[in-house]
Design an enzyme around this catalytic site. Structure first.
Site, PDB file in Angstrom:
ATOM      1  N   GLY A  13       0.806  -1.216   0.000  1.00  0.00           N
ATOM      2  CA  GLY A  13       0.000   0.000   0.000  1.00  0.00           C
ATOM      3  C   GLY A  13       0.838   1.265   0.000  1.00  0.00           C
ATOM      4  O   GLY A  13       0.542   2.229   0.714  1.00  0.00           O
ATOM      5  N   ALA A  14       1.890   1.285  -0.820  1.00  0.00           N
ATOM      6  CA  ALA A  14       2.884   2.364  -0.750  1.00  0.00           C
ATOM      7  C   ALA A  14       2.633   3.506  -1.733  1.00  0.00           C
ATOM      8  O   ALA A  14       3.531   4.312  -1.965  1.00  0.00           O
ATOM      9  CB  ALA A  14       4.277   1.790  -0.983  1.00  0.00           C
ATOM     10  N   GLY A  17      -0.891   7.804   1.491  1.00  0.00           N
ATOM     11  CA  GLY A  17      -1.043   7.739   2.931  1.00  0.00           C
ATOM     12  C   GLY A  17       0.202   7.282   3.671  1.00  0.00           C
ATOM     13  O   GLY A  17       1.337   7.630   3.337  1.00  0.00           O
ATOM     14  N   GLY A  19       1.617   4.378   3.879  1.00  0.00           N
ATOM     15  CA  GLY A  19       2.530   3.527   3.125  1.00  0.00           C
ATOM     16  C   GLY A  19       3.499   4.330   2.283  1.00  0.00           C
ATOM     17  O   GLY A  19       4.698   4.020   2.216  1.00  0.00           O
ATOM     18  N   SER A 141      -4.791  -0.909  14.275  1.00  0.00           N
ATOM     19  CA  SER A 141      -5.427   0.353  14.624  1.00  0.00           C
ATOM     20  C   SER A 141      -5.920   0.265  16.056  1.00  0.00           C
ATOM     21  O   SER A 141      -6.206  -0.828  16.561  1.00  0.00           O
ATOM     22  CB  SER A 141      -6.616   0.614  13.688  1.00  0.00           C
ATOM     23  N   TYR A 166     -14.505  -3.273   9.656  1.00  0.00           N
ATOM     24  CA  TYR A 166     -13.149  -2.718   9.662  1.00  0.00           C
ATOM     25  C   TYR A 166     -12.467  -2.994  10.994  1.00  0.00           C
ATOM     26  O   TYR A 166     -11.304  -3.449  11.035  1.00  0.00           O
ATOM     27  CB  TYR A 166     -13.196  -1.214   9.402  1.00  0.00           C
TER      28      TYR A 166
END
Length: 297
Positions: A13-14, A17, A19, A141, A166
């Site tokens: 996920g880079a 955000g 990442g 999280s 989530y």
């Protein structure tokens, strides 16, 4: 952060955000960074921008869709050709999506946030073990504290809300990180499993909700959340700080763990439940069809 020259990092996920910020800082400090991303074209744009900003850095793209097991296998095979992988940062995630179920029968949050990373980490195990000090950082999280895992209904066929799904997926991240640390204790060349959470950070995830919930998330993110640069610090600390103990949980040191600088913080009791860890591990292997070589204790 110390110089990271000679170390290879994989960051999922880079392209945006946390990442993106994580990949940027690792590259800026000399690390070789593989951007494990769903959108390869966007990944190449990020890689090019990093090469311009930091001449001489080693940044490459590896395409992977964490909702697609075939894609995960292909990416792991490519990444596995590296001399070694020193650190895998399981950062990618989705939030607040409508109910849908994957071909494996799992709800989408659980599939992308946990099962995809479970499979990728398992398949990269040989490359990690070729490192002298392999480490896996799994990003969870503080919302994991509100999560509930029903391993008999991974499709969420009963009452579904995006926030509950989530939170459950983030609990799965936390349980996985602890269970990996537990199983690696008996390994002759253990992979150090570390957990991190960004607190309440104003990332692109804050804009993905729909309806009233989405509006509240976006406004709240702008007014009360810390910057994404601060939010990325815990996972950067988890990825690079020497001598962290397996099972460490790194998050912001401010009130309620919502903001601040990286520190060791307290993980919820449910995330540390060894029976839940064992059951999640077995269910994850069943759903992905991928089995680890770690020892059950």
């Amino acid at each position: 952060m110390a110089e990271q020259k000679g170390r290879t990092f994989v960051v999922t996920g880079a392209t945006s955000g946390l990442g993106l910020l994580t990949a940027r800082e690792l590259a800026a400090h000399g690390g070789r960074v593989l951007l494990a991303v769903r959108d390869a074209a966007r990944g190449e744009e990020v890689a090019s921008s990093l090469r311009r900003a930091y001449p001489g850095v080693e940044v490459e793209v590896r395409q992977v869709d964490l909702l697609n097991l075939s894609s995960i296998r292909r990416a792991a095979q490519e990444i596995g050709e590296e001399k070694s992988v020193d650190v895998l940062v399981n950062n990618a995630g989705i939030s607040m999506v409508e109910h849908s179920v994957t071909a494996q029968g799992a709800e989408r949050h659980l599939a992308a946030n946990h099962l995809g990373h479970f499979a990728l980490t398992a398949l990269l195990e040989p490359a990690l073990r070729r490192s002298p000090a392999p480490r896996v950082v799994t990003v969870t999280s503080y919302m994991h504290e509100k999560g509930e895992l029903d391993l008999d209904d991974v499709a969420w066929s009963r009452k579904y809300t995006p926030l509950a799904a989530y939170s459950a997926s983030k609990l799965a991240n936390a349980v996985f990180g602890v269970e990996l640390a537990r199983r690696e204790q008996s390994s002759s060349s253990p992979i150090t499993s570390i957990l991190a959470h960004p607190g309440y950070s104003n990332t692109p995830m804050q804009s993905r909700g729909t309806g009233i919930t989405g509006i509240v998330m976006r406004v709240s993110g702008k007014l009360f959340a810390q910057s994404p640069e601060m939010g990325a610090l815990p996972q950067l600390f988890a990825a690079t700080e020497p001598d962290l103990a397996a099972g460490s949980y790194i998050g912001p040191d401010g009130r309620g763990g919502r903001s601040g600088h990286p520190a060791h913080v307290q993980l919820s009791a449910v995330a540390q439940d060894p029976e839940l860890g064992r059951r999640l591990w077995e269910r994850s292997q069943q759903l992905t069809g991928i089995h680890w070589h770690t020892t059950e204790i």
